[in-house]
Motif scaffolding. Sequence first.
Motif, PDB file in Angstrom:
ATOM      1  N   ALA A   2      -8.010  39.998   2.874  1.00 54.18           N
ATOM      2  CA  ALA A   2      -8.939  38.909   3.160  1.00 54.18           C
ATOM      3  C   ALA A   2      -8.526  38.185   4.435  1.00 54.18           C
ATOM      4  O   ALA A   2      -9.377  37.830   5.268  1.00 54.18           O
ATOM      5  CB  ALA A   2      -9.009  37.942   1.989  1.00 54.18           C
ATOM      6  N   SER A   3      -7.233  37.983   4.602  1.00 58.12           N
ATOM      7  CA  SER A   3      -6.730  37.321   5.799  1.00 58.12           C
ATOM      8  C   SER A   3      -7.031  38.158   7.037  1.00 58.12           C
ATOM      9  O   SER A   3      -7.449  37.621   8.075  1.00 58.12           O
ATOM     10  CB  SER A   3      -5.222  37.101   5.665  1.00 58.12           C
ATOM     11  N   MET A   4      -6.847  39.468   6.936  1.00 60.92           N
ATOM     12  CA  MET A   4      -7.134  40.339   8.068  1.00 60.92           C
ATOM     13  C   MET A   4      -8.636  40.318   8.370  1.00 60.92           C
ATOM     14  O   MET A   4      -9.032  40.290   9.537  1.00 60.92           O
ATOM     15  CB  MET A   4      -6.674  41.773   7.800  1.00 60.92           C
ATOM     16  N   ARG A   6     -10.747  37.868   7.896  1.00 58.16           N
ATOM     17  CA  ARG A   6     -11.038  36.606   8.580  1.00 58.16           C
ATOM     18  C   ARG A   6     -10.561  36.656  10.030  1.00 58.16           C
ATOM     19  O   ARG A   6     -11.252  36.184  10.941  1.00 58.16           O
ATOM     20  CB  ARG A   6     -10.382  35.438   7.848  1.00 58.16           C
ATOM     21  N   ASP A   7      -9.403  37.252  10.239  1.00 57.04           N
ATOM     22  CA  ASP A   7      -8.858  37.386  11.591  1.00 57.04           C
ATOM     23  C   ASP A   7      -9.780  38.232  12.464  1.00 57.04           C
ATOM     24  O   ASP A   7     -10.052  37.897  13.616  1.00 57.04           O
ATOM     25  CB  ASP A   7      -7.458  37.992  11.524  1.00 57.04           C
ATOM     26  N   LEU A   8     -10.280  39.330  11.910  1.00 61.37           N
ATOM     27  CA  LEU A   8     -11.180  40.197  12.677  1.00 61.37           C
ATOM     28  C   LEU A   8     -12.492  39.491  13.003  1.00 61.37           C
ATOM     29  O   LEU A   8     -13.014  39.619  14.107  1.00 61.37           O
ATOM     30  CB  LEU A   8     -11.441  41.502  11.914  1.00 61.37           C
ATOM     31  N   LEU A   9     -13.017  38.736  12.038  1.00 57.29           N
ATOM     32  CA  LEU A   9     -14.263  38.003  12.275  1.00 57.29           C
ATOM     33  C   LEU A   9     -14.099  36.917  13.336  1.00 57.29           C
ATOM     34  O   LEU A   9     -15.061  36.548  14.002  1.00 57.29           O
ATOM     35  CB  LEU A   9     -14.768  37.381  10.974  1.00 57.29           C
ATOM     36  N   ALA A  10     -12.884  36.420  13.494  1.00 58.10           N
ATOM     37  CA  ALA A  10     -12.621  35.354  14.465  1.00 58.10           C
ATOM     38  C   ALA A  10     -12.536  35.866  15.900  1.00 58.10           C
ATOM     39  O   ALA A  10     -12.558  35.069  16.843  1.00 58.10           O
ATOM     40  CB  ALA A  10     -11.325  34.634  14.101  1.00 58.10           C
ATOM     41  N   GLN A  11     -12.452  37.175  16.078  1.00 55.96           N
ATOM     42  CA  GLN A  11     -12.331  37.729  17.429  1.00 55.96           C
ATOM     43  C   GLN A  11     -13.630  37.502  18.196  1.00 55.96           C
ATOM     44  O   GLN A  11     -14.718  37.537  17.634  1.00 55.96           O
ATOM     45  CB  GLN A  11     -11.993  39.219  17.370  1.00 55.96           C
ATOM     46  N   GLU A  12     -13.504  37.278  19.497  1.00 58.22           N
ATOM     47  CA  GLU A  12     -14.660  36.903  20.310  1.00 58.22           C
ATOM     48  C   GLU A  12     -15.367  38.068  20.993  1.00 58.22           C
ATOM     49  O   GLU A  12     -16.409  37.870  21.611  1.00 58.22           O
ATOM     50  CB  GLU A  12     -14.226  35.869  21.346  1.00 58.22           C
ATOM     51  N   SER A  13     -14.796  39.267  20.898  1.00 61.34           N
ATOM     52  CA  SER A  13     -15.436  40.417  21.538  1.00 61.34           C
ATOM     53  C   SER A  13     -15.098  41.686  20.763  1.00 61.34           C
ATOM     54  O   SER A  13     -14.165  41.699  19.948  1.00 61.34           O
ATOM     55  CB  SER A  13     -14.957  40.562  22.988  1.00 61.34           C
ATOM     56  N   VAL A  14     -15.837  42.728  21.057  1.00 66.42           N
ATOM     57  CA  VAL A  14     -15.558  44.022  20.433  1.00 66.42           C
ATOM     58  C   VAL A  14     -14.172  44.495  20.845  1.00 66.42           C
ATOM     59  O   VAL A  14     -13.389  44.970  20.014  1.00 66.42           O
ATOM     60  CB  VAL A  14     -16.630  45.070  20.810  1.00 66.42           C
TER      61      VAL A  14
END
Length: 79
Positions: A2-4, A6-14
């Motif tokens: 779940a933490s990962m 959330r971390d991936l969703l927080a990224q600003e670009s592909v």
Amino acid sequence: MASMARDLLAQESVHSTLARITASATELVEGCDAAGILVLHDSKVETLAPTHQLVIDSDQLQQRLGEGPCFDAARSSQG
């Protein structure tokens, strides 16, 4: 996980997302020292978000030989 996620969703670009995925592989997978994402364009490889030059070199070698574990996996997923 779940933490990962959330971390991936927080990224600003592909690009940032892919870089975080490969970095996570080296952090979470025991024995994984380098990671990348091999994309196959016909018989040409493209290495996305490599964590080390070794990944690029390995992908290029697999392209030259026309075989290898990542090359074969990418090729089998195309069909």
